[in-house]
Design a protein around this motif. Structure first.
Motif, PDB file in Angstrom:
ATOM      1  N   LYS A 120       0.844  -1.193   0.000  1.00  0.00           N
ATOM      2  CA  LYS A 120       0.000   0.000   0.000  1.00  0.00           C
ATOM      3  C   LYS A 120       0.878   1.242   0.000  1.00  0.00           C
ATOM      4  O   LYS A 120       1.992   1.234   0.528  1.00  0.00           O
ATOM      5  N   ILE A 121       0.366   2.295  -0.613  1.00  0.00           N
ATOM      6  CA  ILE A 121       1.058   3.579  -0.666  1.00  0.00           C
ATOM      7  C   ILE A 121       0.027   4.660  -0.341  1.00  0.00           C
ATOM      8  O   ILE A 121      -1.012   4.732  -0.988  1.00  0.00           O
ATOM      9  N   PRO A 122       0.274   5.511   0.664  1.00  0.00           N
ATOM     10  CA  PRO A 122       1.462   5.513   1.537  1.00  0.00           C
ATOM     11  C   PRO A 122       1.436   4.354   2.535  1.00  0.00           C
ATOM     12  O   PRO A 122       0.374   3.888   2.916  1.00  0.00           O
ATOM     13  N   PHE A 123       2.639   3.946   2.939  1.00  0.00           N
ATOM     14  CA  PHE A 123       2.778   2.878   3.927  1.00  0.00           C
ATOM     15  C   PHE A 123       3.098   3.539   5.264  1.00  0.00           C
ATOM     16  O   PHE A 123       4.170   4.115   5.446  1.00  0.00           O
ATOM     17  N   GLN A 124       2.129   3.481   6.185  1.00  0.00           N
ATOM     18  CA  GLN A 124       2.241   4.253   7.423  1.00  0.00           C
ATOM     19  C   GLN A 124       3.262   3.679   8.402  1.00  0.00           C
ATOM     20  O   GLN A 124       3.931   4.419   9.123  1.00  0.00           O
ATOM     21  N   ASP A 125       3.382   2.358   8.456  1.00  0.00           N
ATOM     22  CA  ASP A 125       4.227   1.710   9.461  1.00  0.00           C
ATOM     23  C   ASP A 125       5.655   1.555   8.941  1.00  0.00           C
ATOM     24  O   ASP A 125       6.034   0.527   8.378  1.00  0.00           O
ATOM     25  N   GLU A 126       6.464   2.597   9.148  1.00  0.00           N
ATOM     26  CA  GLU A 126       7.835   2.579   8.630  1.00  0.00           C
ATOM     27  C   GLU A 126       8.672   1.492   9.296  1.00  0.00           C
ATOM     28  O   GLU A 126       9.534   0.880   8.657  1.00  0.00           O
ATOM     29  N   ALA A 127       8.414   1.229  10.581  1.00  0.00           N
ATOM     30  CA  ALA A 127       9.172   0.194  11.292  1.00  0.00           C
ATOM     31  C   ALA A 127       8.953  -1.176  10.644  1.00  0.00           C
ATOM     32  O   ALA A 127       9.882  -1.991  10.552  1.00  0.00           O
ATOM     33  N   LYS A 128       7.731  -1.395  10.170  1.00  0.00           N
ATOM     34  CA  LYS A 128       7.435  -2.666   9.511  1.00  0.00           C
ATOM     35  C   LYS A 128       8.183  -2.774   8.183  1.00  0.00           C
ATOM     36  O   LYS A 128       8.658  -3.857   7.813  1.00  0.00           O
ATOM     37  N   LEU A 129       8.295  -1.667   7.477  1.00  0.00           N
ATOM     38  CA  LEU A 129       9.064  -1.668   6.229  1.00  0.00           C
ATOM     39  C   LEU A 129      10.542  -1.950   6.487  1.00  0.00           C
ATOM     40  O   LEU A 129      11.184  -2.693   5.745  1.00  0.00           O
ATOM     41  N   VAL A 130      11.071  -1.342   7.533  1.00  0.00           N
ATOM     42  CA  VAL A 130      12.483  -1.566   7.886  1.00  0.00           C
ATOM     43  C   VAL A 130      12.722  -3.034   8.229  1.00  0.00           C
ATOM     44  O   VAL A 130      13.713  -3.641   7.818  1.00  0.00           O
ATOM     45  N   ASP A 131      11.777  -3.611   8.980  1.00  0.00           N
ATOM     46  CA  ASP A 131      11.878  -5.031   9.320  1.00  0.00           C
ATOM     47  C   ASP A 131      11.800  -5.897   8.057  1.00  0.00           C
ATOM     48  O   ASP A 131      12.519  -6.890   7.919  1.00  0.00           O
ATOM     49  N   TYR A 132      10.944  -5.483   7.129  1.00  0.00           N
ATOM     50  CA  TYR A 132      10.789  -6.214   5.869  1.00  0.00           C
ATOM     51  C   TYR A 132      12.110  -6.225   5.087  1.00  0.00           C
ATOM     52  O   TYR A 132      12.514  -7.255   4.527  1.00  0.00           O
ATOM     53  N   ILE A 133      12.797  -5.096   5.079  1.00  0.00           N
ATOM     54  CA  ILE A 133      14.085  -5.020   4.379  1.00  0.00           C
ATOM     55  C   ILE A 133      15.122  -5.905   5.055  1.00  0.00           C
ATOM     56  O   ILE A 133      15.933  -6.573   4.394  1.00  0.00           O
ATOM     57  N   SER A 134      15.092  -5.952   6.397  1.00  0.00           N
ATOM     58  CA  SER A 134      16.039  -6.829   7.112  1.00  0.00           C
ATOM     59  C   SER A 134      15.772  -8.294   6.788  1.00  0.00           C
ATOM     60  O   SER A 134      16.704  -9.102   6.678  1.00  0.00           O
TER      61      SER A 134
END
Length: 266
Positions: A120-134
């Motif tokens: 989804k865009i915008p993606f509100q939960d930035e911490a979740k995105l960071v975890d996804y990248i990890s």
């Protein structure tokens, strides 16, 4: 064209300097200097894609891009799920010991509940995105066994290659767009204002590119029936070489001029 290019560069630098205190310009200026911001973000966009007849609708372009990104993100998620499922089945089917395979099993088990997030865009939960990248980085560390001759090892290697070289890089490109979503929305009003300034000056100075001229000619042919009829009367035959190489504007222009005449005798 040189006149249009010079105008765009000159106006863009002036505009960026006048707006250097805007948050988005300050943010960009931490990475590139103001001259590059003016040239690469403002001038290049309007001089290459904006015309007097068809200015860029930045909001629509952004919305269309978001829709395309969501579609691509879903597609890559599906590929990722399939590959991880296949890798998990393969690693569990191996009945001998291997450090590389054992490590792959651990990684796959550790990320099983964290790997897919709803696009989804915008993606509100930035911490979740960071975890996804990890998680993606963790998956990228899955290794390939060197000289093992087990059944299924070649297939395992193909899945790992697809994961490392295709799917994860594609998803990271998508996430780069998502992370920069706020920045893109903030710069749209500035781009719209600058485009208006640029097009106004083009009109005042009488500067037009070939693209401006062709779009204006097409608009006149489409909207002014008398002019279209007169041009058709003047044109007895049209010979075209490599018609398949014509763009849509050129084809439309040819169709207007070559359409059947009304109320005209040869």
């Amino acid at each position: 064209k040189d006149g249009v290019n010079n105008l765009a560069e000159r106006l863009a630098l002036k505009y960026v300097l006048e707006h250097k205190d805007e948050k988005i310009i300050e943010y960009l200026n931490r990475k590139i200097d103001l001259r590059k911001i003016a040239s690469e973000i403002f001038a290049n966009v309007v001089k290459n894609y904006s015309t007097l007849i068809n200015p860029i609708n930045f909001k629509t372009q952004y919305e269309n891009q978001c829709s395309e990104i969501i579609l691509e993100w879903n597609k890559q998620n599906e590929k990722l799920e399939n590959i991880l499922c296949n890798l998990k089945e393969l690693t569990e089917s191996f009945d001998r010991n291997s450090k590389v395979i054992d490590s792959a099993k651990e990684i796959l088990n550790s990320v099983s509940n964290r790997i897919i997030i709803e696009p989804k865009i915008p993606f509100q939960d930035e911490a979740k995105l960071v975890d996804y990248i990890s998680v993606l980085n963790c998956l990228r560390s899955i290794g390939k066994p060197g000289n093992l001759k087990w059944d299924g090892v070649d297939e395992y290697k193909e899945y790992v290659d697809a994961l490392r070289d295709k799917i994860i890089p594609e998803i990271k490109n998508i996430l780069n767009f998502v992370f920069n979503d706020r920045m893109q929305k903030e710069i749209i009003p500035l781009l719209e204002e600058f485009q208006n300034i640029f097009l106004k000056q083009k009109r005042i100075q009488g500067l037009m590119t070939f693209h401006d001229v062709s779009q204006l000619a097409l608009k006149i042919l489409a909207e002014k029936k008398e002019i279209r009829q007169n041009e058709k009367k003047r044109t007895r035959a049209i010979m075209i070489d490599e018609f398949q190489d014509d763009n849509s504007e050129q084809k439309d222009m040819l169709f207007y001029i070559s359409e059947k005449l009304t109320n005209y005798r040869r």
